[in-house]
Design an enzyme around this catalytic site. Structure first.
Site, PDB file in Angstrom:
ATOM      1  N   CYS A  37       0.849  -1.181   0.000  1.00 39.31           N
ATOM      2  CA  CYS A  37       0.000   0.000   0.000  1.00 39.31           C
ATOM      3  C   CYS A  37       0.892   1.242   0.000  1.00 39.31           C
ATOM      4  CB  CYS A  37      -0.916  -0.011   1.229  1.00 39.31           C
ATOM      5  SG  CYS A  37      -0.014   0.164   2.794  1.00 39.31           S
ATOM      6  N   TYR A 130      21.546 -19.751  12.545  1.00 35.27           N
ATOM      7  CA  TYR A 130      20.368 -19.419  13.354  1.00 35.27           C
ATOM      8  C   TYR A 130      20.814 -18.951  14.739  1.00 35.27           C
ATOM      9  CZ  TYR A 130      17.622 -21.736   9.729  1.00 35.27           C
ATOM     10  OH  TYR A 130      17.041 -22.082   8.535  1.00 35.27           O
ATOM     11  N   ASN A 139      19.242 -12.541  21.995  1.00 35.43           N
ATOM     12  CA  ASN A 139      18.959 -13.721  22.805  1.00 35.43           C
ATOM     13  C   ASN A 139      19.646 -14.930  22.176  1.00 35.43           C
ATOM     14  OD1 ASN A 139      17.989 -15.830  24.320  1.00 35.43           O
ATOM     15  ND2 ASN A 139      15.842 -15.208  24.208  1.00 35.43           N
ATOM     16  N   ARG A 144      15.882 -21.602  17.882  1.00 35.95           N
ATOM     17  CA  ARG A 144      14.625 -22.149  17.346  1.00 35.95           C
ATOM     18  C   ARG A 144      13.623 -21.048  17.045  1.00 35.95           C
ATOM     19  NH1 ARG A 144      12.938 -27.981  19.674  1.00 35.95           N
ATOM     20  NH2 ARG A 144      14.888 -28.996  19.145  1.00 35.95           N
ATOM     21  N   ASN A 153       8.706 -14.910   7.667  1.00 36.47           N
ATOM     22  CA  ASN A 153       9.180 -13.715   6.977  1.00 36.47           C
ATOM     23  C   ASN A 153       8.273 -13.383   5.780  1.00 36.47           C
ATOM     24  OD1 ASN A 153      10.587 -11.678   5.668  1.00 36.47           O
ATOM     25  ND2 ASN A 153      12.353 -12.935   5.169  1.00 36.47           N
ATOM     26  N   CYS A 161      16.237 -13.934   4.500  1.00 33.29           N
ATOM     27  CA  CYS A 161      16.219 -15.156   5.295  1.00 33.29           C
ATOM     28  C   CYS A 161      16.981 -16.285   4.609  1.00 33.29           C
ATOM     29  CB  CYS A 161      14.796 -15.570   5.650  1.00 33.29           C
ATOM     30  SG  CYS A 161      13.676 -15.684   4.261  1.00 33.29           S
ATOM     31  N   HIS A 162      17.232 -16.164   3.304  1.00 36.63           N
ATOM     32  CA  HIS A 162      18.033 -17.185   2.606  1.00 36.63           C
ATOM     33  C   HIS A 162      19.483 -17.164   3.090  1.00 36.63           C
ATOM     34  CE1 HIS A 162      18.445 -13.510   0.179  1.00 36.63           C
ATOM     35  NE2 HIS A 162      19.654 -13.957  -0.140  1.00 36.63           N
ATOM     36  N   SER A 167      24.274 -24.244  11.677  1.00 40.01           N
ATOM     37  CA  SER A 167      25.601 -24.067  12.287  1.00 40.01           C
ATOM     38  C   SER A 167      26.674 -24.894  11.605  1.00 40.01           C
ATOM     39  CB  SER A 167      25.561 -24.409  13.778  1.00 40.01           C
ATOM     40  OG  SER A 167      24.751 -23.479  14.458  1.00 40.01           O
ATOM     41  N   GLU A 188      24.565 -14.526  -5.028  1.00 34.77           N
ATOM     42  CA  GLU A 188      25.255 -13.491  -4.263  1.00 34.77           C
ATOM     43  C   GLU A 188      26.766 -13.734  -4.209  1.00 34.77           C
ATOM     44  OE1 GLU A 188      23.407 -12.869  -0.448  1.00 34.77           O
ATOM     45  OE2 GLU A 188      21.460 -12.469  -1.364  1.00 34.77           O
TER      46      GLU A 188
END
Length: 196
Positions: A37, A130, A139, A144, A153, A161-162, A167, A188
């Site tokens: 919008c 993560y 935190n 998780r 997302n 997020c890609h 780990s 990338e």
């Protein structure tokens, strides 16, 4: 710290619902649907392709194929940003990130904090686990919860997020599928002069 980069939340927001418009981009990944919008982008919907182009070279010129008439400024900025991302990923750093107006990004929550941290702190060609992203968001024991944030997302690619991986270095899950995630990461890396 990234928290100062997160826009303030107005708890009294609400009022009338947004008048959303939609635009469709034809990209190397397929059709990408963008809705938003005058206040900002609400959502980017990625295609669910079964085949992606080989390597990271764009096989299709990224162009608007539907809904180009009278777009609000945030949608114009979003399409310009995505077109630049697919043709010259390094140029996105000089473009404004469009205003984002999905309800999830308006509520004060850890998910919101994680998404804004990811947008501001994890740059093109970088990857973060993560657990590392949980620490960046304040935190370190919430890996998780970071996974949950990635699944919810609403603005993939722009909120990258890609770039969040396991780990151990494995790519992990992605809403557009693992092949798409690997394609985006490779796209990338190649743009940064690296290899896949």
């Amino acid at each position: 710290m990234a928290s100062r980069m997160v826009p303030k939340v107005n708890p009294k927001q609400g009022g009338s619902p947004c008048k959303q418009k939609q635009v469709v981009l034809l990209s190397p990944l397929g059709r990408i649907e963008i809705s938003g919008c005058d206040k900002g982008v609400h959502e980017i919907k990625l295609p669910k392709p079964s085949l992606l182009p080989r390597g990271a070279e764009p096989s299709v010129q990224c162009q608007v194929c539907e809904g180009a008439e009278e777009l609000p400024e945030p949608l114009e900025q979003c399409t310009a940003w995505l077109r630049a991302y697919f043709s010259e990923p390094g140029s996105t750093g000089s473009l404004p990130v469009p205003a984002l107006h999905h309800p999830l990004l308006q509520r004060d929550s850890f998910t919101r904090q994680v998404l804004w941290t990811l947008l501001n702190d994890v740059k093109l060609g970088e990857a973060v686990s993560y657990k590392e992203l949980a620490g960046l968001a304040g935190n370190s024991r919430a890996a998780r919860a970071v996974g949950t944030a990635m699944r919810s997302n609403p603005i993939p690619i722009i909120i990258p997020c890609h770039r969040v991986i396991r780990s151990g270095g494995a790519s992990g899950n992605y809403g557009g599928g693992q092949l798409m995630k690997e394609w985006l990461l490779c796209h990338e890396k190649l743009a940064q002069g690296g290899g896949c």
